[in-house]
Design a protein around this motif. Structure first.
Motif, short mmCIF file in Angstrom:
data_model
loop_
_atom_site.label_atom_id
_atom_site.label_comp_id
_atom_site.label_asym_id
_atom_site.label_seq_id
_atom_site.Cartn_x
_atom_site.Cartn_y
_atom_site.Cartn_z
N TYR A 163 2.91 -15.32 -15.97
CA TYR A 163 1.69 -15.75 -16.64
C TYR A 163 1.86 -17.15 -17.25
O TYR A 163 1.01 -18.03 -17.06
CB TYR A 163 1.30 -14.74 -17.73
N THR A 183 2.13 -19.88 -14.46
CA THR A 183 0.85 -20.24 -13.84
C THR A 183 -0.08 -20.94 -14.83
O THR A 183 -0.81 -21.85 -14.45
CB THR A 183 0.14 -19.00 -13.25
N ALA A 184 -0.03 -20.54 -16.10
CA ALA A 184 -0.86 -21.20 -17.12
C ALA A 184 -0.41 -22.66 -17.31
O ALA A 184 -1.24 -23.56 -17.39
CB ALA A 184 -0.80 -20.44 -18.43
N SER A 207 -2.52 -15.01 -26.48
CA SER A 207 -2.29 -13.79 -25.71
C SER A 207 -0.80 -13.53 -25.49
O SER A 207 -0.35 -12.39 -25.58
CB SER A 207 -2.99 -13.89 -24.35
N VAL A 208 -0.04 -14.57 -25.19
CA VAL A 208 1.40 -14.40 -24.96
C VAL A 208 2.10 -13.92 -26.23
O VAL A 208 2.89 -12.97 -26.19
CB VAL A 208 2.03 -15.72 -24.44
N CYS A 228 1.28 -10.40 -26.85
CA CYS A 228 2.05 -9.51 -25.96
C CYS A 228 3.47 -9.31 -26.48
O CYS A 228 4.01 -8.19 -26.41
CB CYS A 228 2.11 -10.09 -24.55
N ALA A 263 6.50 -10.38 -16.25
CA ALA A 263 5.06 -10.62 -16.19
C ALA A 263 4.66 -11.81 -17.06
O ALA A 263 3.85 -12.65 -16.65
CB ALA A 263 4.29 -9.37 -16.62
N LEU A 264 5.23 -11.91 -18.26
CA LEU A 264 4.93 -13.04 -19.13
C LEU A 264 5.44 -14.35 -18.53
O LEU A 264 4.80 -15.40 -18.67
CB LEU A 264 5.51 -12.83 -20.52
N ALA A 299 -4.43 -18.85 -24.29
CA ALA A 299 -3.32 -18.27 -23.52
C ALA A 299 -2.09 -18.07 -24.40
O ALA A 299 -1.42 -17.03 -24.31
CB ALA A 299 -2.98 -19.17 -22.33
N LEU A 348 -9.47 -13.36 -19.40
CA LEU A 348 -8.60 -13.38 -20.57
C LEU A 348 -9.13 -12.46 -21.66
O LEU A 348 -8.38 -11.68 -22.26
CB LEU A 348 -8.47 -14.81 -21.10
#
Length: 169
Positions: A159, A162-163, A112-113, A116, A155-156, A109, A14
């Protein structure tokens, strides 16, 4: 309490990804200058100063979320590796509170999202400054923005899925 080393590896990943995104923030800033003419070669397609201002705001907010995410992840790594470890030879097998670890990883997480999303918004501004405004109907601008939004959104979605799965299991 749980013992694991996979969390340290996930946190390392990360932090590494956030570092790459942070580089993208500064590249985006360096590629644009106020008053720049677009490659569309029509003055009505040139971005005005408000687009450059939005770019700067989105880049700063994006950077802030990536920094937040990285600092939370680094704090968790510090707790795992240094504070909770009883034996220096077993630094990656520290006993940690699973709820605190999961909450911290989720916060990192989420940071980060959101980073993004703001980076994507800033890149739309970079595209508009370089290729021409979306409102101008430039095919190049439209292709670049649509491609980026679709790919980054997919992609997000992967992500986040899965998170959330990892958080719940």
């Amino acid at each position: 309490m749980a013992t694991t080393s996979i969390h340290v590896t996930a946190l390392d990943g990360l932090v590494n990804v956030n570092s790459l995104f942070t580089i993208a923030v500064f590249v985006g800033l360096s590629l644009t200058t106020p008053g720049q003419h677009s490659l569309e070669n029509r003055t009505e397609c040139d971005a005005d100063i408000s687009v450059a201002k939005k770019l700067l705001v989105f880049e700063v907010v994006s950077f802030s979320f990536f920094l937040f995410s990285s600092l939370v992840a680094q704090g968790l790594k510090l707790a795992i590796n240094l504070i909770n470890s009883k034996d220096a030879d077993e630094a990656f097998r520290a006993r940690v509170n699973v709820k605190v670890l999961r909450f911290g990883m989720l916060g990192s997480a989420v940071g980060s999202v959101i980073g993004c999303l703001f980076l994507m918004l800033s890149m739309v501004n970079v595209i508009e400054i370089r290729l021409g405004m979306l409102s101008c109907g430039s095919r190049s601008t439209m292709n670049a923005v649509v491609s980026m939004v679709v790919l980054v959104s997919c992609a997000l979605l992967v992500y986040v899925s899965t998170a959330v799965y990892a958080f719940l299991h």
